[in-house]
Design an enzyme around this catalytic site. Structure first.
Site, PDB file in Angstrom:
ATOM      1  CG  HIS A  63      -1.988  -1.058   1.132  1.00 58.05           C
ATOM      2  ND1 HIS A  63      -2.519  -1.683   2.248  1.00 58.05           N
ATOM      3  CD2 HIS A  63      -2.619  -1.614   0.065  1.00 58.05           C
ATOM      4  CE1 HIS A  63      -3.421  -2.580   1.861  1.00 58.05           C
ATOM      5  NE2 HIS A  63      -3.501  -2.554   0.555  1.00 58.05           N
ATOM      6  CD  GLU A 121      -0.509   0.630   4.491  1.00 55.47           C
ATOM      7  OE1 GLU A 121       0.224  -0.371   4.591  1.00 55.47           O
ATOM      8  OE2 GLU A 121      -1.743   0.553   4.350  1.00 55.47           O
ATOM      9  NE  ARG A 124      -6.190   0.292   0.308  1.00 47.59           N
ATOM     10  CZ  ARG A 124      -6.097  -0.359   1.459  1.00 47.59           C
ATOM     11  NH1 ARG A 124      -5.569   0.237   2.510  1.00 47.59           N
ATOM     12  NH2 ARG A 124      -6.542  -1.595   1.569  1.00 47.59           N
ATOM     13  CG  HIS A 127       0.019  -4.002   5.496  1.00 49.71           C
ATOM     14  ND1 HIS A 127      -0.783  -3.626   4.447  1.00 49.71           N
ATOM     15  CD2 HIS A 127       0.530  -5.215   5.159  1.00 49.71           C
ATOM     16  CE1 HIS A 127      -0.761  -4.566   3.510  1.00 49.71           C
ATOM     17  NE2 HIS A 127       0.024  -5.544   3.921  1.00 49.71           N
ATOM     18  CD  GLU A 145      -2.390  -3.169   9.026  1.00 53.74           C
ATOM     19  OE1 GLU A 145      -1.943  -1.998   8.917  1.00 53.74           O
ATOM     20  OE2 GLU A 145      -3.088  -3.722   8.152  1.00 53.74           O
TER      21      GLU A 145
END
Length: 423
Positions: free
Chosen positions: A178, A181, A234, A305, A382
Site C-alpha cells: 500500500h 504506508e 494507496r 503495513h 500493522e
C-alpha cells in the site's frame, strides 16, 4: 430511516467527482474523523458514503475490536458530512484536524540528513534504490539482489537476499504494498541495515541463522506517485478499461478466496478494489510467480503495513473458520506482542486472525502464501499508530517503530523455531 438513507445518497451524488491529476494534491483542512459505529444501519451509511464518493477516504475500515471507522473528509463536504452524522446518530471525534499540516511536518528542511541514509526522515523510491545499491556494493559476500518482476509503469520491483552460508531456511518480507504506508519501507530498510551491521548477539543470531528475502518497496508505481502527486495514494497505478478511476488494492488481488465474503470491493473507485479478476495486476502476478519459484526455500512470510498496531494471522477471507494451527499462530503472536509491550515505549499490539480481529479481507498476499504455498507461519504486521497520526506517522517515530520491529521479530522467530516451523 428512509430519509437518512436518501440523504446519504444525495450527499454521495453531490460530492461525486474525479480528482484531477494536479501537480501535487494538497490536503489543506482535510479532517480525519473517528466514527463509533453502534448498528448495521450506521455502518451501511458510512460504507455507502465512502465507497461511492472521492471526497471521502476510508483510513481504517470498520472492525469488531474497536467498532470504529476512520475517514478523511474533504472540507467542501464537511457540513453535509456532519449533518449526516447527526441524522444517523453516529458518535464521532476529530483525530486529525488538518492532514496537510502533518504532511508538511513530514518534510525535512533542506540540507538536513541529506548526506547519509538514515531513519530520521522518509525517502523517495530513487533514494531507497540508491541505498540498496550501496548495500550490495558494501556487503557483496552476504547480499544478493533479486527482481520480483516489473510494475505496470515499467519499474523493477527489487529485493535483497541476505545469506550467511548455505542450506539455511528462509524468511520472506514484503513491504509497502500500500503506497501511502511509508513507515513500512522505512522499517524494512532499517531491518536490512540491522541484519548487516548490528553487533547485538540476538540480532546477529537472527541474521546468520536464516536466509532473508526482503522487498522494501513492492508497490513501486504507487509509492512513487504518493511522493510526487498524492500523499494519500494507496493502490497500484494500472488504469481501468471502463472507468476513469485508477489502480487496484494489491492486497486484495491475490488468487486465494478472491472477492469472497465481501472481503474486497468490485468498485474501481474504491480503495479496496480487488481488480476485475485475481492477479489482474502485474505486480501481484509477478510476486506470486517469484514466490512459487523459491517456495522450497522459505518457511515464514511477513507483510508490512500501517496503521493500527496489529499482528494479524490467517484467515482474512473468513471469520467463521480458523487454520488448524491457529493456536500456534497465536502463541507466536503473543511472543511478538509481549516483547514489544515490555519495551520502554510500552506500545500495545493486538494479535489475532485478520477476519476475527480486524475485518474480512480476501485476496491478500499473506492468505495466498498460507493457503496456496502451504507456508504455515504468515502474518500481516500493522505498525504505529492507532489513529492520532494514521498514515502520516511523524519522522520522529520512525526509529522507535523500527526498534519495536526488531524486538518483536527476535521474539517471533524464536517462538516459531521453538514450535518447529523453521529450523
Amino acid at each position: 430511516m428512509r430519509f437518512i438513507w436518501l440523504f446519504a445518497s444525495l450527499v454521495v451524488l453531490a460530492s461525486a467527482a474525479t480528482i484531477k491529476d494536479t501537480a501535487k494534491l494538497r490536503f489543506d483542512n482535510h479532517s480525519v474523523f473517528k466514527l463509533k459505529i453502534s448498528n448495521k444501519l450506521q455502518l451501511a451509511i458510512v460504507n455507502k458514503l465512502c465507497s461511492l464518493s472521492e471526497k471521502y477516504d476510508i483510513w481504517k475500515d470498520y472492525e469488531e475490536y474497536s467498532k470504529e471507522v476512520h475517514v478523511m473528509v474533504n472540507p467542501a463536504e464537511l457540513n453535509r458530512f456532519q449533518i449526516l452524522l447527526k441524522l444517523a446518530g453516529i458518535s464521532n471525534e476529530v483525530l486529525i484536524p488538518n492532514v496537510q499540516k502533518l504532511i508538511d511536518d513530514e518534510q525535512v528542511p533542506s540540507g538536513r540528513d541529506s548526506s547519509t541514509f538514515g531513519w530520521t526522515r522518509y525517502y523517495e523510491l530513487d533514494e531507497i534504490e540508491a541505498w540498496l545499491d550501496s548495500i550490495f556494493a558494501a556487503y557483496p559476500s552476504v547480499t544478493e539482489e533479486f527482481t520480483v518482476g516489473q510494475s505496470y509503469e515499467g519499474r523493477r520491483i527489487r529485493g535483497i537476499k541476505i545469506s550467511h552460508g548455505t542450506n539455511k531456511r528462509g524468511i520472506f518480507i514484503e513491504s509497502n504494498i500500500h503506497a501511502r504506508e511509508w513507515i513500512t519501507s522505512a522499517s524494512a530498510t532499517y531491518f536490512i541495515n540491522e541484519l548487516l551491521t548490528s553487533q547485538d548477539t540476538e540480532v546477529r543470531n537472527l541474521a546468520e541463522s536464516y536466509d532473508w528475502y526482503i522487498v522494501p518497496v513492492f508497490n513501486v508505481d504507487g509509492f512513487e506517485y504518493s511522493h510526487t502527486k498524492n500523499r494519500m495514494w494507496r493502490k497500484t497505478r494500472q488504469p481501468h478499461a471502463t472507468n476513469s478511476c485508477i489502480g487496484v488494492d494489491g492486497n486484495r488481488n491475490f488468487d486465494s478466496h478472491w472477492m469472497e465474503n465481501n472481503g474486497a470491493s468490485d468498485n474501481p473507485c474504491s480503495e479496496t478494489f480487488a481488480g476485475d479478476v485475481a492477479f489482474s495486476e502485474p505486480e501481484a502476478k509477478a510476486l506470486s510467480e517469484y514466490l512459487i519459484s523459491i517456495q522450497d526455500k522459505f518457511d515464514v512470510y511477513l507483510s508490512f503495513h500501517s496503521y493500527g498496531q496489529w499482528l494479524l494471522s490467517p484467515y482474512g477471507h473468513s471469520a467463521e473458520e480458523l487454520p488448524e494451527n491457529y493456536d500456534d499462530l497465536q502463541e507466536i503472536g503473543t511472543a511478538f506482542v509481549d516483547a514489544i509491550q515490555n519495551m520502554v515505549y510500552g506500545t500495545t499490539y493486538v494479535r489475532g486472525s485478520t477476519a476475527t480481529t480486524l475485518y474480512v479481507a480476501s485476496g491478500s498476499s499473506v492468505d495466498w502464501v498460507f493457503n496456496e504455498l502451504d507456508k504455515k507461519v504468515a502474518y500481516t504486521i500493522e505498525y504505529r499508530d492507532t489513529g492520532r497520526y494514521g498514515f502520516v506517522l511523524p519522522p520522529a517515530q520512525i526509529k522507535p517503530n523500527c526498534e519495536e520491529l526488531m524486538t518483536g521479530m527476535i521474539a517471533l522467530i524464536k517462538k516459531t523455531n521453538e514450535l518447529g516451523y523453521i529450523v
